[in-house]
Design a protein around this motif. Sequence first.
Motif, PDB file in Angstrom:
ATOM      1  N   THR A   1       0.828  -1.211   0.000  1.00 48.33           N
ATOM      2  CA  THR A   1       0.000   0.000   0.000  1.00 48.33           C
ATOM      3  C   THR A   1       0.862   1.261   0.000  1.00 48.33           C
ATOM      4  OG1 THR A   1      -1.771  -1.153   1.180  1.00 48.33           O
ATOM      5  CG2 THR A   1      -1.803   1.255   1.234  1.00 48.33           C
ATOM      6  N   GLU A   2       1.898   1.261   0.833  1.00 45.26           N
ATOM      7  CA  GLU A   2       2.731   2.452   0.959  1.00 45.26           C
ATOM      8  C   GLU A   2       3.668   2.630  -0.233  1.00 45.26           C
ATOM      9  OE1 GLU A   2       4.589   2.765   4.781  1.00 45.26           O
ATOM     10  OE2 GLU A   2       2.741   2.225   5.841  1.00 45.26           O
ATOM     11  N   TYR A   3       4.106   1.537  -0.838  1.00 48.83           N
ATOM     12  CA  TYR A   3       4.919   1.656  -2.052  1.00 48.83           C
ATOM     13  C   TYR A   3       4.113   2.309  -3.179  1.00 48.83           C
ATOM     14  CZ  TYR A   3       9.211  -0.887  -0.866  1.00 48.83           C
ATOM     15  OH  TYR A   3      10.429  -1.263  -0.352  1.00 48.83           O
ATOM     16  N   LYS A   4       2.848   1.912  -3.321  1.00 42.80           N
ATOM     17  CA  LYS A   4       2.007   2.501  -4.369  1.00 42.80           C
ATOM     18  C   LYS A   4       1.780   3.989  -4.105  1.00 42.80           C
ATOM     19  CE  LYS A   4      -0.434  -1.743  -5.643  1.00 42.80           C
ATOM     20  NZ  LYS A   4      -1.747  -2.458  -5.691  1.00 42.80           N
ATOM     21  N   ALA A   5       1.589   4.333  -2.825  1.00 43.64           N
ATOM     22  CA  ALA A   5       1.431   5.743  -2.470  1.00 43.64           C
ATOM     23  C   ALA A   5       2.719   6.510  -2.727  1.00 43.64           C
ATOM     24  CB  ALA A   5       1.015   5.864  -1.010  1.00 43.64           C
ATOM     25  N   PHE A   6       3.846   5.857  -2.486  1.00 44.90           N
ATOM     26  CA  PHE A   6       5.163   6.472  -2.719  1.00 44.90           C
ATOM     27  C   PHE A   6       5.328   6.838  -4.187  1.00 44.90           C
ATOM     28  CE2 PHE A   6       9.613   6.365  -3.826  1.00 44.90           C
ATOM     29  CZ  PHE A   6      10.250   6.992  -2.779  1.00 44.90           C
ATOM     30  N   LEU A   7       4.952   5.912  -5.078  1.00 43.12           N
ATOM     31  CA  LEU A   7       5.096   6.165  -6.513  1.00 43.12           C
ATOM     32  C   LEU A   7       4.238   7.347  -6.965  1.00 43.12           C
ATOM     33  CD1 LEU A   7       5.055   2.482  -7.837  1.00 43.12           C
ATOM     34  CD2 LEU A   7       7.022   4.021  -7.781  1.00 43.12           C
ATOM     35  N   THR A   8       3.083   7.513  -6.315  1.00 41.76           N
ATOM     36  CA  THR A   8       2.207   8.642  -6.657  1.00 41.76           C
ATOM     37  C   THR A   8       2.753   9.952  -6.099  1.00 41.76           C
ATOM     38  OG1 THR A   8       0.273   7.177  -6.652  1.00 41.76           O
ATOM     39  CG2 THR A   8      -0.147   9.544  -6.452  1.00 41.76           C
ATOM     40  N   GLN A   9       3.268   9.888  -4.883  1.00 45.65           N
ATOM     41  CA  GLN A   9       3.738  11.108  -4.216  1.00 45.65           C
ATOM     42  C   GLN A   9       5.089  11.570  -4.742  1.00 45.65           C
ATOM     43  OE1 GLN A   9       3.702  10.766   0.026  1.00 45.65           O
ATOM     44  NE2 GLN A   9       4.331  12.887   0.392  1.00 45.65           N
ATOM     45  N   TYR A  10       5.947  10.606  -5.100  1.00 51.32           N
ATOM     46  CA  TYR A  10       7.299  10.962  -5.564  1.00 51.32           C
ATOM     47  C   TYR A  10       7.547  10.334  -6.944  1.00 51.32           C
ATOM     48  CZ  TYR A  10       7.774  11.844  -0.557  1.00 51.32           C
ATOM     49  OH  TYR A  10       7.587  12.294   0.726  1.00 51.32           O
ATOM     50  N   PRO A  11       6.895  10.814  -7.983  1.00 55.62           N
ATOM     51  CA  PRO A  11       7.109  10.242  -9.326  1.00 55.62           C
ATOM     52  C   PRO A  11       8.519  10.555  -9.835  1.00 55.62           C
ATOM     53  CG  PRO A  11       5.783  12.239  -9.462  1.00 55.62           C
ATOM     54  CD  PRO A  11       5.944  11.949  -7.995  1.00 55.62           C
ATOM     55  N   ASN A  12       9.071   9.608 -10.578  1.00 55.60           N
ATOM     56  CA  ASN A  12      10.402   9.782 -11.199  1.00 55.60           C
ATOM     57  C   ASN A  12      11.514  10.005 -10.183  1.00 55.60           C
ATOM     58  OD1 ASN A  12       9.150   9.682 -13.798  1.00 55.60           O
ATOM     59  ND2 ASN A  12       8.608  11.849 -13.588  1.00 55.60           N
ATOM     60  N   SER A  13      11.356   9.459  -8.983  1.00 54.54           N
ATOM     61  CA  SER A  13      12.427   9.577  -7.989  1.00 54.54           C
ATOM     62  C   SER A  13      13.529   8.557  -8.291  1.00 54.54           C
ATOM     63  CB  SER A  13      11.883   9.338  -6.578  1.00 54.54           C
ATOM     64  OG  SER A  13      11.593   7.954  -6.385  1.00 54.54           O
ATOM     65  N   GLN A  14      14.677   8.712  -7.591  1.00 57.98           N
ATOM     66  CA  GLN A  14      15.794   7.788  -7.800  1.00 57.98           C
ATOM     67  C   GLN A  14      15.505   6.391  -7.245  1.00 57.98           C
ATOM     68  OE1 GLN A  14      15.689  10.350  -5.708  1.00 57.98           O
ATOM     69  NE2 GLN A  14      17.179  10.209  -4.027  1.00 57.98           N
ATOM     70  N   TYR A  15      14.398   6.261  -6.502  1.00 56.89           N
ATOM     71  CA  TYR A  15      14.056   4.965  -5.908  1.00 56.89           C
ATOM     72  C   TYR A  15      12.968   4.229  -6.695  1.00 56.89           C
ATOM     73  CZ  TYR A  15      16.499   6.970  -1.906  1.00 56.89           C
ATOM     74  OH  TYR A  15      17.437   7.551  -1.096  1.00 56.89           O
ATOM     75  N   GLU A  16      12.564   4.763  -7.831  1.00 58.82           N
ATOM     76  CA  GLU A  16      11.435   4.185  -8.559  1.00 58.82           C
ATOM     77  C   GLU A  16      11.704   2.742  -8.978  1.00 58.82           C
ATOM     78  OE1 GLU A  16       8.506   5.218 -12.354  1.00 58.82           O
ATOM     79  OE2 GLU A  16      10.139   6.563 -11.806  1.00 58.82           O
ATOM     80  N   ALA A  17      12.899   2.469  -9.525  1.00 55.12           N
ATOM     81  CA  ALA A  17      13.218   1.099  -9.944  1.00 55.12           C
ATOM     82  C   ALA A  17      13.208   0.144  -8.758  1.00 55.12           C
ATOM     83  CB  ALA A  17      14.587   1.066 -10.628  1.00 55.12           C
ATOM     84  N   SER A  18      13.754   0.600  -7.629  1.00 56.15           N
ATOM     85  CA  SER A  18      13.793  -0.247  -6.433  1.00 56.15           C
ATOM     86  C   SER A  18      12.398  -0.521  -5.899  1.00 56.15           C
ATOM     87  CB  SER A  18      14.648   0.411  -5.349  1.00 56.15           C
ATOM     88  OG  SER A  18      16.005   0.474  -5.738  1.00 56.15           O
ATOM     89  N   VAL A  19      11.519   0.473  -5.962  1.00 59.29           N
ATOM     90  CA  VAL A  19      10.145   0.283  -5.493  1.00 59.29           C
ATOM     91  C   VAL A  19       9.441  -0.792  -6.320  1.00 59.29           C
ATOM     92  CG1 VAL A  19       7.869   1.350  -5.322  1.00 59.29           C
ATOM     93  CG2 VAL A  19       9.879   2.589  -4.510  1.00 59.29           C
ATOM     94  N   HIS A  20       9.550  -0.708  -7.651  1.00 56.61           N
ATOM     95  CA  HIS A  20       8.924  -1.724  -8.501  1.00 56.61           C
ATOM     96  C   HIS A  20       9.560  -3.102  -8.266  1.00 56.61           C
ATOM     97  CE1 HIS A  20       6.208   0.736 -10.828  1.00 56.61           C
ATOM     98  NE2 HIS A  20       7.157   1.632 -11.048  1.00 56.61           N
ATOM     99  N   TYR A  21      10.870  -3.128  -8.042  1.00 53.61           N
ATOM    100  CA  TYR A  21      11.549  -4.399  -7.782  1.00 53.61           C
ATOM    101  C   TYR A  21      11.006  -5.045  -6.503  1.00 53.61           C
ATOM    102  CZ  TYR A  21      15.215  -7.693  -6.497  1.00 53.61           C
ATOM    103  OH  TYR A  21      15.900  -8.821  -6.125  1.00 53.61           O
ATOM    104  N   TRP A  22      10.886  -4.260  -5.439  1.00 51.02           N
ATOM    105  CA  TRP A  22      10.421  -4.829  -4.170  1.00 51.02           C
ATOM    106  C   TRP A  22       8.941  -5.173  -4.216  1.00 51.02           C
ATOM    107  CZ3 TRP A  22      13.555  -7.146  -1.271  1.00 51.02           C
ATOM    108  CH2 TRP A  22      14.871  -6.711  -1.151  1.00 51.02           C
ATOM    109  N   LEU A  23       8.168  -4.434  -4.987  1.00 54.20           N
ATOM    110  CA  LEU A  23       6.780  -4.845  -5.198  1.00 54.20           C
ATOM    111  C   LEU A  23       6.741  -6.219  -5.881  1.00 54.20           C
ATOM    112  CD1 LEU A  23       5.034  -1.526  -6.344  1.00 54.20           C
ATOM    113  CD2 LEU A  23       4.480  -2.876  -4.311  1.00 54.20           C
ATOM    114  N   GLY A  24       7.609  -6.409  -6.877  1.00 52.28           N
ATOM    115  CA  GLY A  24       7.698  -7.711  -7.533  1.00 52.28           C
ATOM    116  C   GLY A  24       8.077  -8.819  -6.569  1.00 52.28           C
TER     117      GLY A  24
END
Length: 253
Positions: free
Chosen positions: A150-173
């Motif tokens: 839930t919080e990763y999805k909110a993170f992607l919305t709140q901080y688009p194109n951040s340096q952690y975007e690839a890591s967020v999608h990886y950990w969601l996977g």
Amino acid sequence: MKANYSRLLRKTALFTVLSVFSAVGFSQSVEERLERLEQMAESRGQLQADVMFQINAIQEELQNLRGQVEEHEYKLKQLQDRQRDLYKDIERRLSQLQNMGQVSSSSSSDSSESSDSSSNLSSIKSDDVHGAYQEIFSKVRAKKYAEAVTEYKAFLTQYPNSQYEASVHYWLGQIYFIQQNLDAALNEYKIVTSKHGNSSRAPDAMVKQGKVLVLQNKLDEAKAIFNKVIENYSGAPQQLAKNELQKLKNSNR
């Protein structure tokens, strides 16, 4: 005359009997020797087979250990890359603050206050990105997967194109993979490899993509992915892909 003839007959008969026993004894000796030679050859063949089995087992163990070492080296490289990126980000922020300080010193006091306020807001926002990411990742480590998703999805919305975007999608996977939500896991790994192909997460995400395809019994697609990893990467990802292909070969799938 008769006595001599009788003695000669007894000698001849004795010689014949001794010859027969001698021939029988020699025959038995040869058979025993052949049997011993066969036993020795059989024992030697068994010993050679045991040695070859042990050599193969040791080679396989060494290959597994080599793969583990390369995997650890790959993870260490990832940590070093992240640390280097963090240092670059810190240097960039310091440089920005220094430039802002030079501009504010040559402007009026009102302008200086406005610049300092803007600088502080920018710094706080950057710190929020890092802090938010670390806070969510701590929940992943604590296995609070539902909250983390839930919080990763909110993170992607709140901080688009951040340096952690690839890591967020990886950990969601990774979370979806653990939860056996294979379609969702595959989608997240594909986002990493397609949109963030130059990130340090891409090689491992591609290997995981192949593993998901194997579980979905899409073996041809999985083999194509593993071969792509082998062609495009080295080190631990390449070795992991080779191991997965070998597993498929051994299972005749």
